[in-house]
Design an enzyme around this catalytic site. Structure first.
Site, PDB file in Angstrom:
ATOM      1  N   GLU A   1       0.874  -0.857  -0.214  1.00 11.40           N
ATOM      2  CA  GLU A   1       0.269  -0.204  -0.121  1.00 11.40           C
ATOM      3  C   GLU A   1       0.344   1.365   0.224  1.00 11.40           C
ATOM      4  O   GLU A   1       1.148   1.978   1.199  1.00 11.40           O
ATOM      5  CB  GLU A   1      -1.111  -0.162   1.512  1.00 11.40           C
ATOM      6  CG  GLU A   1      -2.061  -1.341   0.561  1.00 11.40           C
ATOM      7  CD  GLU A   1      -2.913  -0.505   2.292  1.00 11.40           C
ATOM      8  OE1 GLU A   1      -2.857   0.287   2.793  1.00 11.40           O
ATOM      9  OE2 GLU A   1      -3.989  -1.551   2.871  1.00 11.40           O
TER      10      GLU A   1
ATOM     11  N   HIS B   1      -0.751   4.112   2.004  1.00 14.75           N
ATOM     12  CA  HIS B   1      -0.895   4.260   3.298  1.00 14.75           C
ATOM     13  C   HIS B   1       0.642   4.441   4.433  1.00 14.75           C
ATOM     14  O   HIS B   1       1.004   3.858   4.206  1.00 14.75           O
ATOM     15  CB  HIS B   1      -1.426   2.858   4.111  1.00 14.75           C
ATOM     16  CG  HIS B   1      -1.393   3.281   5.269  1.00 14.75           C
ATOM     17  ND1 HIS B   1      -2.803   2.967   5.922  1.00 14.75           N
ATOM     18  CD2 HIS B   1      -1.074   3.201   6.262  1.00 14.75           C
ATOM     19  CE1 HIS B   1      -3.207   2.976   7.270  1.00 14.75           C
ATOM     20  NE2 HIS B   1      -1.245   2.826   8.112  1.00 14.75           N
TER      21      HIS B   1
HETATM   22 ZN   LIG Z   1      -4.917   3.345   5.214  1.00 14.34          ZN
END
Ligand SMILES: [Zn+2]
Length: 217
Positions: A181, A184
């Site tokens: 990710e 993030h």
């Molecule tokens: Zn997140």
């Protein structure tokens, strides 16, 4: 420690806190309000219903004060370099996470829901220290290709300068429990972020010597 010193320490009640690993010395990894708390599929927030004491607005999203200040500096520096970064999702309460997770369970079943969203009480977003970011253009929002966009490159290259790490690095799903990710960001403070960069340890679990958390227990 000599016997005399040990006796003095005991008499003063100065008992050292338990240390999880060398790198974790001095950091509280267990309390939800700690800036270095580690939340994953093996480590529920403590307390489960934790609500940060102070949340600061960041362009429609919210973060804890320290993380918000750092994020604003990070985004301002990016903008100066011609990279326009927008916050997509910051703090989420236990009940917001529960609604999100339950909606996925109803639509796709629990197995798939667990790949899409954290169970309530297990989301790093509940700490107020995590922010999902995107390009102002919307390119590759919440997709792995975000890593190759201006905002993704900026976060990977400069995030540590402001105390942020990419919490779910590539190839670490067996440790963090999440696929890559690149959007993030997690605030851990400048000292930890810089040390992780310097040592080349990408996953927070590995850095603090914690067990791998690929799935819920
Ligand atoms: Zn997140």
């Amino acid at each position: 420690m000599t016997g005399a010193v040990a006796g003095l320490v005991l008499s003063l009640g100065m008992i050292a806190p338990p240390v999880t690993a060398v790198a974790s010395a001095g950091y509280d990894l267990d309390t939800a309000s700690s800036l270095q708390v580690v939340v994953n599929k093996h480590r529920q927030l403590n307390p489960t219903g934790y609500v940060p004491g102070s949340l600061v607005a960041v362009q429609g999203e919210r973060l804890r004060a320290q993380a918000a200040d750092a994020y604003k500096q990070f985004a301002r520096a990016a903008k100066s370099a011609g990279v326009n970064i927008l916050p997509i999702s910051g703090y989420r309460s236990f009940s917001q996470q529960a609604s999100l997770y339950d909606s996925y369970v109803r639509q796709y079943g629990q197995a798939t829901a667990d790949t899409l969203a954290a169970r309530p009480g297990y989301s790093e977003h509940q700490t107020g220290l995590a922010m999902d970011i995107g390009n102002a253009s919307g390119t590759c929002a919440l997709q792995a290709c975000f890593a190759n966009t201006p905002a993704g490159k900026w976060a990977a290259t400069h995030g540590w300068e402001y105390g942020f790490i990419i919490r779910y690095p590539t190839g670490a799903e067996g440790t963090t429990g999440y696929t890559y990710e690149p959007w993030h960001m997690r605030y851990v403070g400048r000292a930890v972020a810089q040390d992780m960069k310097d040592t080349g340890i990408a996953a927070l679990e590995d850095y603090f010597g914690l067990e791998k958390a690929p799935d819920y227990l």
